[in-house]
Scaffold this motif. Structure first.
Motif, PDB file in Angstrom:
ATOM      1  N   ALA A 116      68.329  -8.797  16.374  1.00 14.85           N
ATOM      2  CA  ALA A 116      69.074  -7.538  16.264  1.00 14.85           C
ATOM      3  C   ALA A 116      68.540  -6.512  17.257  1.00 14.85           C
ATOM      4  N   ALA A 117      67.218  -6.471  17.413  1.00 15.69           N
ATOM      5  CA  ALA A 117      66.606  -5.536  18.364  1.00 15.69           C
ATOM      6  C   ALA A 117      67.023  -5.871  19.789  1.00 15.69           C
ATOM      7  N   THR A 118      67.055  -7.155  20.108  1.00 15.32           N
ATOM      8  CA  THR A 118      67.457  -7.597  21.444  1.00 15.32           C
ATOM      9  C   THR A 118      68.899  -7.197  21.733  1.00 15.32           C
ATOM     10  N   LEU A 133      59.456  -3.971  21.288  1.00 12.27           N
ATOM     11  CA  LEU A 133      59.372  -4.241  22.725  1.00 12.27           C
ATOM     12  C   LEU A 133      60.660  -4.898  23.227  1.00 12.27           C
ATOM     13  N   LEU A 134      61.254  -5.753  22.417  1.00 16.59           N
ATOM     14  CA  LEU A 134      62.522  -6.378  22.795  1.00 16.59           C
ATOM     15  C   LEU A 134      63.627  -5.332  22.892  1.00 16.59           C
ATOM     16  N   ALA A 135      63.659  -4.402  21.962  1.00 14.22           N
ATOM     17  CA  ALA A 135      64.645  -3.322  22.019  1.00 14.22           C
ATOM     18  C   ALA A 135      64.427  -2.466  23.263  1.00 14.22           C
ATOM     19  N   THR A 136      63.162  -2.249  23.606  1.00  8.07           N
ATOM     20  CA  THR A 136      62.836  -1.446  24.782  1.00  8.07           C
ATOM     21  C   THR A 136      63.265  -2.153  26.058  1.00  8.07           C
ATOM     22  N   HIS A 137      63.062  -3.455  26.128  1.00  5.65           N
ATOM     23  CA  HIS A 137      63.488  -4.218  27.302  1.00  5.65           C
ATOM     24  C   HIS A 137      64.972  -4.027  27.580  1.00  5.65           C
ATOM     25  N   GLY A 138      65.772  -3.908  26.527  1.00  6.30           N
ATOM     26  CA  GLY A 138      67.211  -3.723  26.701  1.00  6.30           C
ATOM     27  C   GLY A 138      67.623  -2.265  26.732  1.00  6.30           C
ATOM     28  N   ASP A 152      54.624  -0.182  15.820  1.00  6.89           N
ATOM     29  CA  ASP A 152      53.510   0.228  16.681  1.00  6.89           C
ATOM     30  C   ASP A 152      53.992   0.340  18.127  1.00  6.89           C
ATOM     31  N   VAL A 153      54.015   1.556  18.662  1.00  3.54           N
ATOM     32  CA  VAL A 153      54.512   1.767  20.030  1.00  3.54           C
ATOM     33  C   VAL A 153      53.513   1.280  21.078  1.00  3.54           C
ATOM     34  N   ASN A 154      52.292   0.957  20.639  1.00  2.00           N
ATOM     35  CA  ASN A 154      51.248   0.499  21.572  1.00  2.00           C
ATOM     36  C   ASN A 154      50.985  -1.002  21.492  1.00  2.00           C
ATOM     37  N   ALA A 155      51.740  -1.726  20.653  1.00  3.53           N
ATOM     38  CA  ALA A 155      51.537  -3.169  20.514  1.00  3.53           C
ATOM     39  C   ALA A 155      51.918  -3.877  21.805  1.00  3.53           C
ATOM     40  N   LYS A 156      50.993  -4.665  22.348  1.00  7.78           N
ATOM     41  CA  LYS A 156      51.207  -5.314  23.643  1.00  7.78           C
ATOM     42  C   LYS A 156      51.602  -6.778  23.501  1.00  7.78           C
ATOM     43  N   ASP A 157      52.373  -7.251  24.473  1.00  7.42           N
ATOM     44  CA  ASP A 157      52.759  -8.661  24.504  1.00  7.42           C
ATOM     45  C   ASP A 157      51.793  -9.435  25.391  1.00  7.42           C
ATOM     46  N   ALA A 158      52.124 -10.673  25.698  1.00  7.50           N
ATOM     47  CA  ALA A 158      51.246 -11.523  26.511  1.00  7.50           C
ATOM     48  C   ALA A 158      51.095 -10.992  27.933  1.00  7.50           C
ATOM     49  N   GLN A 205      50.751  -7.843  28.582  1.00  4.51           N
ATOM     50  CA  GLN A 205      50.054  -6.566  28.425  1.00  4.51           C
ATOM     51  C   GLN A 205      50.978  -5.356  28.550  1.00  4.51           C
ATOM     52  N   ASP A 206      52.246  -5.577  28.228  1.00  2.40           N
ATOM     53  CA  ASP A 206      53.214  -4.481  28.151  1.00  2.40           C
ATOM     54  C   ASP A 206      53.343  -4.032  26.704  1.00  2.40           C
ATOM     55  N   SER A 207      53.500  -2.745  26.490  1.00  2.91           N
ATOM     56  CA  SER A 207      53.847  -2.193  25.177  1.00  2.91           C
ATOM     57  C   SER A 207      55.167  -1.448  25.347  1.00  2.91           C
ATOM     58  N   ALA A 208      55.756  -1.028  24.248  1.00  2.00           N
ATOM     59  CA  ALA A 208      57.000  -0.260  24.347  1.00  2.00           C
ATOM     60  C   ALA A 208      56.763   1.007  25.162  1.00  2.00           C
ATOM     61  N   TYR A 209      55.641   1.656  24.941  1.00  3.13           N
ATOM     62  CA  TYR A 209      55.300   2.875  25.691  1.00  3.13           C
ATOM     63  C   TYR A 209      55.133   2.586  27.178  1.00  3.13           C
ATOM     64  N   LEU A 210      54.319   1.595  27.510  1.00  8.59           N
ATOM     65  CA  LEU A 210      54.057   1.293  28.915  1.00  8.59           C
ATOM     66  C   LEU A 210      55.318   0.832  29.645  1.00  8.59           C
ATOM     67  N   TYR A 211      56.113  -0.004  28.979  1.00 10.84           N
ATOM     68  CA  TYR A 211      57.327  -0.527  29.611  1.00 10.84           C
ATOM     69  C   TYR A 211      58.347   0.591  29.828  1.00 10.84           C
TER      70      TYR A 211
END
Length: 232
Positions: A43-45, A74-79, A94-100, A102-108
Motif C-alpha cells: 500500500a505504501a509503494t 521508505l517505500l512511500a518516500t521512494h514514490g 521511524d523517519v530515521n530507519a535505514k535500509d541496506a 543506508q538510506d532513511s526516509a529523511y535522507l532520501y
C-alpha cells in the motif's frame, strides 16, 4: 444426592491437546501478521493511504522490512507518496530507519528534493546528523542535485553546512564539482555561503572551491566565493 464432577482429561493427554491447539493457532496468527506487513508495504509503494490505514488496523508492523531492508515509510518516500507517508509518520514510523543502502526516509527525501515528505520527517524527529553511505548529510546531495528549496529547508533546520563526507567534499564543493553551473547551483552556492560555509575549505587533494569554480569557468560562483573571502 450425587454430585457429578466435571471429567478431567488425563494430564499427558491434556498437554498434548494444548500443544496441538498452539500448533494450529500460533502459525495462523503469525501468517496473518506477516500478510498485514506485506499489505502495508504494498500500500505504501502504491501510495494508497486508506490501504495503509487498514493494514495498520489489522496489526501490521510499522517497521517491518522487505528484502532490501526498506520499511513501508521508505517505500512511500521512494514514490513521493505524501499521503501514505503522512499516515505512516503520524502512526509513529521511524523517519530515521535505514535500509541496506543506508538510506532513511529523511535522507532520501532530502537527497531527492521531496520537500513535502522532508518537512514531515523534520517535524517528527529527523536526525540532522545522520549520514548516507557516502558519509554525507542530506544537505550534500541536495546541493549537488540543485534542489534550491531543499537546501534552504535543511539549512534552516540546522544541518551542518561544512560537514565533510568520505569523498572529502562539502555541500559547497559538490555544488561546484558536480553541479552544472546553472542559476540554481549558483543560488545554492550563495545560500551555503550565507549560512557560513567556509569558502576556502579544500577537498582531499587540497583544491579549494574557488580553484574548482575557476577551472570550470563558473564566473558567477567565482565572484560569490571571492566576495565571501576566498583568496585561493
Amino acid at each position: 444426592m450425587r454430585i457429578h464432577r466435571c471429567r478431567r482429561w488425563p494430564r499427558p493427554l491434556g498437554r498434548l491437546l494444548l500443544l496441538c491447539l498452539l500448533a494450529v493457532v500460533v502459525p495462523a496468527c503469525s501468517a496473518s501478521a506477516g500478510t498485514a506487513d506485506v499489505r502495508l508495504r504494498d500500500a505504501a509503494t502504491r501510495g494508497d493511504a486508506d490501504a495503509v490505514r487498514v493494514a495498520l488496523e489489522d496489526g501490521a508492523d510499522l517497521e517491518s522490512r522487505d528484502g532490501q531492508g526498506r520499511t513501508a515509510l521508505l517505500l512511500a518516500t521512494h514514490g513521493n507518496n505524501v499521503d501514505a507517508a503522512r499516515e505512516l509518520i503520524e502512526a509513529g514510523a521511524d523517519v530515521n530507519a535505514k535500509d541496506a543502502m543506508q538510506d532513511s526516509a529523511y535522507l532520501y527525501a532530502g537527497a531527492r528534493g521531496l520537500d513535502d515528505i522532508l518537512a514531515l520527517t523534520l517535524a517528527h524527529g529527523a536526525d540532522l546528523r545522520s549520514t548516507n553511505r557516502y558519509g554525507g548529510t542530506a544537505l550534500i546531495p541536495a546541493a549537488e542535485r540543485g534542489h534550491v528549496a531543499t537546501v534552504r529547508t535543511l539549512l534552516r533546520a540546522g544541518v551542518a553546512v561544512d560537514h565533510v563526507n568520505r569523498l572529502h567534499w562539502t555541500a559547497l564543493l559538490e555544488a561546484i564539482l558536480l553541479g552544472d553551473g546553472s542559476p540554481r547551483h549558483v543560488q545554492i552556492v550563495q545560500l551555503l555561503l550565507d549560512a557560513g560555509a567556509n569558502p576556502e575549505l579544500a577537498d582531499g587533494d587540497g583544491v579549494t572551491p574557488l580553484a574548482h569554480a575557476r577551472r570550470r569557468g563558473y564566473t558567477q560562483m567565482e565572484a560569490l566565493l571571492r566576495r565571501a573571502g576566498a583568496r585561493r
